[in-house]
Enzyme design. Structure first.
Site, PDB file in Angstrom:
ATOM      1  N   MET A 136       0.840  -1.196   0.000  1.00  0.00           N
ATOM      2  CA  MET A 136       0.000   0.000   0.000  1.00  0.00           C
ATOM      3  C   MET A 136       0.884   1.259   0.000  1.00  0.00           C
ATOM      4  O   MET A 136       0.428   2.351   0.338  1.00  0.00           O
ATOM      5  CB  MET A 136      -0.944  -0.003   1.203  1.00  0.00           C
ATOM      6  CG  MET A 136      -1.903  -1.196   1.156  1.00  0.00           C
ATOM      7  SD  MET A 136      -3.427  -0.935   2.052  1.00  0.00           S
ATOM      8  CE  MET A 136      -2.813  -0.776   3.707  1.00  0.00           C
TER       9      MET A 136
ATOM     10  N   LEU B  51       6.647   3.222   1.418  1.00  0.00           N
ATOM     11  CA  LEU B  51       7.572   2.083   1.521  1.00  0.00           C
ATOM     12  C   LEU B  51       8.692   2.334   2.523  1.00  0.00           C
ATOM     13  O   LEU B  51       9.154   3.455   2.709  1.00  0.00           O
ATOM     14  CB  LEU B  51       8.169   1.785   0.143  1.00  0.00           C
ATOM     15  CG  LEU B  51       7.158   1.430  -0.952  1.00  0.00           C
ATOM     16  CD1 LEU B  51       7.895   1.087  -2.254  1.00  0.00           C
ATOM     17  CD2 LEU B  51       6.251   0.276  -0.531  1.00  0.00           C
TER      18      LEU B  51
ATOM     19  N   HIS C 130       9.431  -3.446   3.312  1.00  0.00           N
ATOM     20  CA  HIS C 130       8.892  -3.720   1.972  1.00  0.00           C
ATOM     21  C   HIS C 130      10.033  -4.101   1.018  1.00  0.00           C
ATOM     22  O   HIS C 130       9.903  -5.019   0.196  1.00  0.00           O
ATOM     23  CB  HIS C 130       8.212  -2.470   1.403  1.00  0.00           C
ATOM     24  CG  HIS C 130       6.975  -2.029   2.118  1.00  0.00           C
ATOM     25  ND1 HIS C 130       6.915  -0.847   2.813  1.00  0.00           N
ATOM     26  CD2 HIS C 130       5.743  -2.597   2.237  1.00  0.00           C
ATOM     27  CE1 HIS C 130       5.701  -0.689   3.328  1.00  0.00           C
ATOM     28  NE2 HIS C 130       4.970  -1.749   3.000  1.00  0.00           N
TER      29      HIS C 130
ATOM     30  N   SER D 110       4.378   1.313   7.751  1.00  0.00           N
ATOM     31  CA  SER D 110       4.050   2.605   7.137  1.00  0.00           C
ATOM     32  C   SER D 110       3.388   3.517   8.158  1.00  0.00           C
ATOM     33  O   SER D 110       3.566   4.736   8.133  1.00  0.00           O
ATOM     34  CB  SER D 110       3.101   2.399   5.956  1.00  0.00           C
ATOM     35  OG  SER D 110       3.684   1.506   5.034  1.00  0.00           O
ATOM     36  N   ARG D 111       2.615   2.942   9.067  1.00  0.00           N
ATOM     37  CA  ARG D 111       1.896   3.758  10.051  1.00  0.00           C
ATOM     38  C   ARG D 111       2.843   4.419  11.058  1.00  0.00           C
ATOM     39  O   ARG D 111       2.449   5.361  11.739  1.00  0.00           O
ATOM     40  CB  ARG D 111       0.834   2.929  10.777  1.00  0.00           C
ATOM     41  CG  ARG D 111      -0.366   2.603   9.895  1.00  0.00           C
ATOM     42  CD  ARG D 111      -1.480   1.932  10.674  1.00  0.00           C
ATOM     43  NE  ARG D 111      -2.651   1.698   9.853  1.00  0.00           N
ATOM     44  CZ  ARG D 111      -2.834   0.643   9.066  1.00  0.00           C
ATOM     45  NH1 ARG D 111      -1.883  -0.277   8.996  1.00  0.00           N
ATOM     46  NH2 ARG D 111      -3.941   0.504   8.353  1.00  0.00           N
TER      47      ARG D 111
HETATM   48  P1  AMP Z   1       1.560  -2.924   3.491  1.00  0.00           P
HETATM   49  O1  AMP Z   1       2.087  -1.900   2.534  1.00  0.00           O
HETATM   50  O2  AMP Z   1       1.586  -2.491   4.913  1.00  0.00           O
HETATM   51  O3  AMP Z   1       0.257  -3.526   3.040  1.00  0.00           O
HETATM   52  O4  AMP Z   1       2.601  -4.120   3.444  1.00  0.00           O
HETATM   53  C1  AMP Z   1       2.956  -4.754   2.251  1.00  0.00           C
HETATM   54  C2  AMP Z   1       3.705  -6.020   2.575  1.00  0.00           C
HETATM   55  O5  AMP Z   1       4.885  -5.700   3.316  1.00  0.00           O
HETATM   56  C3  AMP Z   1       2.886  -6.977   3.452  1.00  0.00           C
HETATM   57  O6  AMP Z   1       3.084  -8.298   2.992  1.00  0.00           O
HETATM   58  C4  AMP Z   1       3.480  -6.752   4.817  1.00  0.00           C
HETATM   59  O7  AMP Z   1       3.357  -7.867   5.671  1.00  0.00           O
HETATM   60  C5  AMP Z   1       4.934  -6.498   4.474  1.00  0.00           C
HETATM   61  N1  AMP Z   1       5.594  -5.787   5.569  1.00  0.00           N
HETATM   62  C6  AMP Z   1       5.128  -4.709   6.243  1.00  0.00           C
HETATM   63  N2  AMP Z   1       5.967  -4.356   7.238  1.00  0.00           N
HETATM   64  C7  AMP Z   1       7.000  -5.238   7.192  1.00  0.00           C
HETATM   65  C8  AMP Z   1       8.199  -5.407   7.955  1.00  0.00           C
HETATM   66  N3  AMP Z   1       8.493  -4.613   8.978  1.00  0.00           N
HETATM   67  N4  AMP Z   1       9.032  -6.422   7.620  1.00  0.00           N
HETATM   68  C9  AMP Z   1       8.732  -7.240   6.573  1.00  0.00           C
HETATM   69  N5  AMP Z   1       7.620  -7.135   5.821  1.00  0.00           N
HETATM   70  C10 AMP Z   1       6.763  -6.148   6.113  1.00  0.00           C
END
Ligand code: AMP
Length: 288
Positions: free
Chosen positions: A30, A33, A37, A188-189
């Protein structure tokens, strides 16, 4: 890196890559980054011939309109980071490209008990939205490999269920959570947290580690209470859950037999920002 905005351009480009024998790796995101990610991108690059990353803030998986409205967007930086990371194709669709027939769910996904607990319980409809977008993206990209983060433990289980339900020919690879040196899971949050909040937020990981270190067979209630108190004392205003669950099906374990693999999971709000994290616990039991 090629940047594509329409489903038809994406399908056409990938069809020709596939025709020349390329194994496609896919990382759905989403945006906003961070290095977590990029770890997924790194794994994809190592294991496939062409890496596709999508950035799409999916409205149907937000049960809280405020959370959706405030979701961070850092597109220029994202594009730069993906170029640097060697991403081959960035898919950046508008809502209409993902949902040409509107965002209403055509048919619910049979997720069963998985969407009744933890994230499913506290974010009603969230996992239906996750399935809706991941299903659509998988149909468009048709990757051999799909990379997702263990940070979203339950989401990985839901997507595994989606793959099974729809018999999708894709191999899900789950990548360990990348953390700050403080232990805070990258998210991201976190962009919505002040430096002081980020410091306070490390209580989540500390409490997860405490659970892992103190885990013994028997009643797990006191451990949950200690972890909850530690998180509350750090300033979290609301705790959705602190749970110790079966690593296999996420059912709650209140009395541990000392053998079954477990995972500890937390979701809590700090100054209006909802953070989640988890830690795998003993595989074969800690020495008592
Ligand atoms: P998001 O953009 O939050 O939907 O995350 C996209 C992908 O990145 C999802 O598969 C998440 O589980 C992964 N992700 C988010 N944070 C981390 C992190 N700290 N370490 C590894 N993968 C992550």
């Amino acid at each position: 890196m090629i940047l594509l905005k329409t489903a038809s351009d994406l399908s056409r480009t990938l069809a020709s890559r596939r025709a020349s024998g390329a194994r496609i790796g896919f990382v759905p995101t989403m945006g906003a980054l961070h290095p977590g990610h990029l770890k997924l991108v790194e794994h994809s690059k190592k294991n496939s011939d062409a890496t596709v990353v999508s950035i799409f803030v999916n409205p149907t998986q937000f049960n809280d309109a405020n959370d959706y409205a405030q979701y961070p967007i850092t597109l220029e930086k994202d594009i730069y980071l993906l170029e640097q990371a060697g991403c081959d194709i960035l898919f950046l669709p508008a809502i209409d490209e993902i949902y040409p027939r509107g965002t209403a769910l055509q048919e619910p996904y049979a997720l069963g008990y998985l969407e009744t607990l933890l994230e499913g319980k506290y974010r009603p409809g969230h996992f239906q939205g996750v399935c809706q977008v991941v299903h659509r993206l998988l149909e468009l990209v048709q990757p051999s490999l799909l990379f997702m983060g263990q940070k979203d433990y339950q989401q990985c289980m839901v997507v595994r269920q989606l793959i099974h339900l729809k018999q999708l020919p894709v191999d899900l690879r789950i990548i360990p959570t990348l953390r700050e040196t403080s232990g805070l899971a990258l998210s991201s949050r976190n962009l919505r947290l002040s430096e002081k909040d980020k410091e306070a937020a490390t209580a989540i990981y500390r409490s997860l580690q405490m659970i892992r270190n103190e885990l013994r067979p028997g009643n797990l209630g006191p451990l949950i209470t200690r972890a909850t108190n530690e998180i509350r004392a750090a300033g979290f205003e609301k705790i959705d859950y602190v749970s110790i669950a079966s690593a296999q099906d996420l059912s709650e374990v209140s009395n541990w037999n000392g053998h079954s693999p477990l995972v500890a999971l937390v979701a809590a709000f700090l100054n209006g920002v909802r953070l989640i994290d988890n830690l795998s616990l003993a595989e074969a039991g800690n020495p008592a």
